[in-house]
Design a protein around this motif. Structure first.
Motif, PDB file in Angstrom:
ATOM      1  N   ASP A  44       0.838  -1.207   0.000  1.00 56.75           N
ATOM      2  CA  ASP A  44       0.000   0.000   0.000  1.00 56.75           C
ATOM      3  C   ASP A  44       0.869   1.251   0.000  1.00 56.75           C
ATOM      4  OD1 ASP A  44      -2.245  -1.573   0.021  1.00 56.75           O
ATOM      5  OD2 ASP A  44      -2.572  -1.416   2.192  1.00 56.75           O
ATOM      6  N   LEU A  45       1.946   1.252   0.783  1.00 53.27           N
ATOM      7  CA  LEU A  45       2.820   2.427   0.856  1.00 53.27           C
ATOM      8  C   LEU A  45       3.513   2.691  -0.480  1.00 53.27           C
ATOM      9  CD1 LEU A  45       4.493   1.914   4.351  1.00 53.27           C
ATOM     10  CD2 LEU A  45       3.015   3.813   3.694  1.00 53.27           C
ATOM     11  N   LEU A  46       3.899   1.597  -1.162  1.00 50.05           N
ATOM     12  CA  LEU A  46       4.606   1.739  -2.434  1.00 50.05           C
ATOM     13  C   LEU A  46       3.657   1.886  -3.621  1.00 50.05           C
ATOM     14  CD1 LEU A  46       7.377  -0.983  -1.924  1.00 50.05           C
ATOM     15  CD2 LEU A  46       7.604   1.491  -1.635  1.00 50.05           C
ATOM     16  N   GLY A  47       2.413   1.507  -3.406  1.00 50.07           N
ATOM     17  CA  GLY A  47       1.460   1.552  -4.513  1.00 50.07           C
ATOM     18  C   GLY A  47       1.755   0.513  -5.569  1.00 50.07           C
ATOM     19  N   GLN A  48       2.314  -0.624  -5.135  1.00 52.35           N
ATOM     20  CA  GLN A  48       2.696  -1.675  -6.064  1.00 52.35           C
ATOM     21  C   GLN A  48       2.338  -3.045  -5.490  1.00 52.35           C
ATOM     22  OE1 GLN A  48       6.896  -1.319  -6.749  1.00 52.35           O
ATOM     23  NE2 GLN A  48       6.742   0.676  -7.762  1.00 52.35           N
ATOM     24  N   VAL A  49       2.039  -3.985  -6.375  1.00 50.07           N
ATOM     25  CA  VAL A  49       1.852  -5.369  -5.970  1.00 50.07           C
ATOM     26  C   VAL A  49       3.209  -6.044  -6.020  1.00 50.07           C
ATOM     27  CG1 VAL A  49       0.752  -7.576  -6.498  1.00 50.07           C
ATOM     28  CG2 VAL A  49      -0.511  -5.435  -6.834  1.00 50.07           C
ATOM     29  N   LEU A  50       3.638  -6.604  -4.904  1.00 50.59           N
ATOM     30  CA  LEU A  50       4.986  -7.164  -4.805  1.00 50.59           C
ATOM     31  C   LEU A  50       5.018  -8.682  -4.961  1.00 50.59           C
ATOM     32  CD1 LEU A  50       6.303  -5.036  -1.793  1.00 50.59           C
ATOM     33  CD2 LEU A  50       6.503  -4.573  -4.244  1.00 50.59           C
ATOM     34  N   PHE A  51       3.875  -9.334  -4.730  1.00 53.61           N
ATOM     35  CA  PHE A  51       3.844 -10.800  -4.799  1.00 53.61           C
ATOM     36  C   PHE A  51       2.619 -11.275  -5.563  1.00 53.61           C
ATOM     37  CE2 PHE A  51       6.290 -10.022  -0.904  1.00 53.61           C
ATOM     38  CZ  PHE A  51       7.375 -10.867  -1.087  1.00 53.61           C
ATOM     39  N   HIS A  52       2.822 -12.342  -6.340  1.00 51.28           N
ATOM     40  CA  HIS A  52       1.701 -13.109  -6.866  1.00 51.28           C
ATOM     41  C   HIS A  52       1.334 -14.152  -5.821  1.00 51.28           C
ATOM     42  CE1 HIS A  52       2.015 -11.349 -10.817  1.00 51.28           C
ATOM     43  NE2 HIS A  52       3.248 -11.778 -10.984  1.00 51.28           N
ATOM     44  N   ARG A  53       0.053 -14.264  -5.489  1.00 52.58           N
ATOM     45  CA  ARG A  53      -0.392 -15.290  -4.547  1.00 52.58           C
ATOM     46  C   ARG A  53      -0.613 -16.597  -5.302  1.00 52.58           C
ATOM     47  NH1 ARG A  53       0.295 -10.077  -2.819  1.00 52.58           N
ATOM     48  NH2 ARG A  53      -0.127  -9.912  -0.580  1.00 52.58           N
ATOM     49  N   GLY A  64       8.291  -6.492  -7.415  1.00 55.56           N
ATOM     50  CA  GLY A  64       8.919  -7.059  -6.234  1.00 55.56           C
ATOM     51  C   GLY A  64      10.350  -7.476  -6.494  1.00 55.56           C
ATOM     52  N   GLN A  65      10.590  -8.058  -7.677  1.00 49.45           N
ATOM     53  CA  GLN A  65      11.942  -8.482  -8.029  1.00 49.45           C
ATOM     54  C   GLN A  65      12.898  -7.292  -8.086  1.00 49.45           C
ATOM     55  OE1 GLN A  65      12.635 -11.894  -8.552  1.00 49.45           O
ATOM     56  NE2 GLN A  65      14.766 -11.207  -8.390  1.00 49.45           N
ATOM     57  N   SER A  66      12.414  -6.162  -8.582  1.00 48.31           N
ATOM     58  CA  SER A  66      13.271  -4.978  -8.690  1.00 48.31           C
ATOM     59  C   SER A  66      13.645  -4.408  -7.322  1.00 48.31           C
ATOM     60  CB  SER A  66      12.573  -3.898  -9.527  1.00 48.31           C
ATOM     61  OG  SER A  66      11.445  -3.366  -8.829  1.00 48.31           O
ATOM     62  N   LEU A  67      12.830  -4.707  -6.304  1.00 50.82           N
ATOM     63  CA  LEU A  67      13.112  -4.203  -4.956  1.00 50.82           C
ATOM     64  C   LEU A  67      13.972  -5.148  -4.129  1.00 50.82           C
ATOM     65  CD1 LEU A  67       9.601  -2.803  -3.943  1.00 50.82           C
ATOM     66  CD2 LEU A  67      11.589  -1.518  -4.726  1.00 50.82           C
ATOM     67  N   LEU A  68      14.210  -6.348  -4.650  1.00 48.82           N
ATOM     68  CA  LEU A  68      14.876  -7.368  -3.840  1.00 48.82           C
ATOM     69  C   LEU A  68      16.299  -6.964  -3.460  1.00 48.82           C
ATOM     70  CD1 LEU A  68      14.575 -10.114  -2.545  1.00 48.82           C
ATOM     71  CD2 LEU A  68      15.262 -11.172  -4.705  1.00 48.82           C
ATOM     72  N   GLU A  69      17.105  -6.536  -4.416  1.00 47.45           N
ATOM     73  CA  GLU A  69      18.494  -6.191  -4.097  1.00 47.45           C
ATOM     74  C   GLU A  69      18.588  -4.952  -3.213  1.00 47.45           C
ATOM     75  OE1 GLU A  69      22.339  -6.980  -3.647  1.00 47.45           O
ATOM     76  OE2 GLU A  69      20.824  -8.253  -4.599  1.00 47.45           O
ATOM     77  N   PRO A  70      17.784  -3.874  -3.456  1.00 46.77           N
ATOM     78  CA  PRO A  70      17.805  -2.763  -2.495  1.00 46.77           C
ATOM     79  C   PRO A  70      17.409  -3.190  -1.080  1.00 46.77           C
ATOM     80  CG  PRO A  70      16.778  -2.055  -4.532  1.00 46.77           C
ATOM     81  CD  PRO A  70      16.994  -3.533  -4.655  1.00 46.77           C
ATOM     82  N   ALA A  71      16.459  -4.120  -0.972  1.00 46.80           N
ATOM     83  CA  ALA A  71      16.069  -4.611   0.355  1.00 46.80           C
ATOM     84  C   ALA A  71      17.219  -5.382   0.999  1.00 46.80           C
ATOM     85  CB  ALA A  71      14.832  -5.498   0.245  1.00 46.80           C
ATOM     86  N   ARG A  72      17.953  -6.161   0.202  1.00 48.70           N
ATOM     87  CA  ARG A  72      19.108  -6.885   0.731  1.00 48.70           C
ATOM     88  C   ARG A  72      20.194  -5.914   1.192  1.00 48.70           C
ATOM     89  NH1 ARG A  72      19.092 -11.484  -4.031  1.00 48.70           N
ATOM     90  NH2 ARG A  72      17.767 -13.018  -2.952  1.00 48.70           N
ATOM     91  N   ASN A  73      20.397  -4.854   0.421  1.00 50.54           N
ATOM     92  CA  ASN A  73      21.375  -3.843   0.822  1.00 50.54           C
ATOM     93  C   ASN A  73      20.968  -3.191   2.148  1.00 50.54           C
ATOM     94  OD1 ASN A  73      22.948  -4.277  -1.453  1.00 50.54           O
ATOM     95  ND2 ASN A  73      21.935  -2.687  -2.646  1.00 50.54           N
ATOM     96  N   MET A  74      19.668  -2.944   2.299  1.00 47.86           N
ATOM     97  CA  MET A  74      19.182  -2.366   3.550  1.00 47.86           C
ATOM     98  C   MET A  74      19.404  -3.339   4.702  1.00 47.86           C
ATOM     99  SD  MET A  74      15.414  -0.717   4.187  1.00 47.86           S
ATOM    100  CE  MET A  74      15.020   0.175   5.713  1.00 47.86           C
ATOM    101  N   HIS A  75      19.182  -4.619   4.439  1.00 51.88           N
ATOM    102  CA  HIS A  75      19.405  -5.649   5.455  1.00 51.88           C
ATOM    103  C   HIS A  75      20.877  -5.674   5.867  1.00 51.88           C
ATOM    104  CE1 HIS A  75      18.862 -10.157   6.698  1.00 51.88           C
ATOM    105  NE2 HIS A  75      18.937  -9.344   7.740  1.00 51.88           N
ATOM    106  N   ARG A  76      21.775  -5.620   4.887  1.00 52.72           N
ATOM    107  CA  ARG A  76      23.205  -5.613   5.193  1.00 52.72           C
ATOM    108  C   ARG A  76      23.572  -4.411   6.058  1.00 52.72           C
ATOM    109  NH1 ARG A  76      23.399  -6.753  -0.544  1.00 52.72           N
ATOM    110  NH2 ARG A  76      23.702  -9.001  -0.873  1.00 52.72           N
TER     111      ARG A  76
END
Length: 294
Positions: A44-53, A64-76
């Protein structure tokens, strides 16, 4: 957008990497409904669907795939913050998360941890029994007891010794079926071995011993279950000599054969090694494991 909660990103990353809410919940210690709400909130915050159910889980969309590496960088980055803060601690208190194989966690660690708690009641212990490799770099554990040498440059590892292996059978089984006198006699008895893991088969073939999956009357890839099958009298099986020393209901057949040993390594992140609580647990594990090793 600048106020996105890290917990939402962490939930997204866990679900993306594990593929389901249930698996991600086990990783984070969070309920499925909570994770589901966090993922929907981030969408809702991003205004995007990140997963197919999907019927069997969740699959990343292109967004969702495009956000995966930035999320990993944030995790690191979050891990680096945690490691830096942990390295500044001066008291041997807090939680230490230990991962070890199921067998070591069940049979070897409990008395070591009981003695540790008696000496250092301010240290709380999380035990992660797992035969898979927990990622120390991402703080899924603080200290690992491993049967191989960790290779990551960020880790500090110490070889403690080796677990010798042997062939065992329960005393009740031997009274009933007779004791094999030679290694050739073993194959006249039901043998307990692995299911999909071919380690035993390869090891026997390297020693010019006949071996195939079909030779095993009982098959299981869990070392713990295999050992309990030995104790229950299912037949003859392989196990660590340390377990034989702990259980007087089994007998080490002690044939003069060259069985491999399992190397035992302690590992932790180099930024944590000298943190007081990590140092205390590290030394307690090294001391407690030593009597079981060759």
């Amino acid at each position: 957008m600048s106020d996105i909660d890290w917990s939402l990103v962490r939930a997204f990353l866990a679900v993306a990497e594990k593929g389901s809410l249930s698996a991600a919940g086990r990783l984070l210690g969070t309920s499925q409904p909570t994770l589901g709400r966090q993922v929907r909130q981030l969408e809702d915050l991003l205004g995007q669907v990140l997963f197919h159910r999907k019927p069997k889980g969740l699959e990343l969309t292109a967004n969702g795939q495009s956000l995966l590496e930035p999320a990993r960088n944030m995790h690191r980055a979050m891990i680096e913050i945690e490691l830096t803060a942990a390295g500044q601690q001066t008291e041997a208190t807090g939680t230490v998360r230990i991962t070890a194989s199921d067998t070591v966690s069940v049979y070897i660690l409990p008395p070591i941890l009981a003695a540790l708690h008696a000496d250092h009641p301010g240290i709380r212990i999380d035990v992660v029994p797992s035969d898979s490799s927990e990622n120390l770099l991402f703080r899924e554990a603080d200290i690992a007891v491993r049967m191989y040498r960790p290779e990551q440059l960020e880790l500090v590892a110490r070889h403690l010794g080796d677990f010798p292996l042997g062939l065992f059978a329960s005393r009740s089984y031997l009274r009933k079926a007779g004791r094999p006198r030679t290694i050739a006699d073993v194959f006249d008895h039901p043998v307990i071995g692995y299911d999909r893991n071919e380690e035993i088969i390869r090891g026997m073939q390297e020693r010019n011993m006949p071996a195939s999956r079909d030779m095993f009357a009982f098959r299981c890839d869990s070392h713990t279950v295999g050992w309990e099958m030995v104790r229950a009298g299912c037949g003859v099986g392989f196990g660590m000599k340390a377990l034989g020393a702990l259980h007087d209901d089994v007998e080490d057949l002690d044939f003069d054969i060259d069985l491999p040993s399992l190397p035992v390594w302690l590992a932790t992140h180099q930024a944590l090694r000298h943190t007081p609580r990590i140092a205390v647990v590290w030394e307690a594990l090294a001391k407690g494991l030593k009597p079981h090793l060759s």
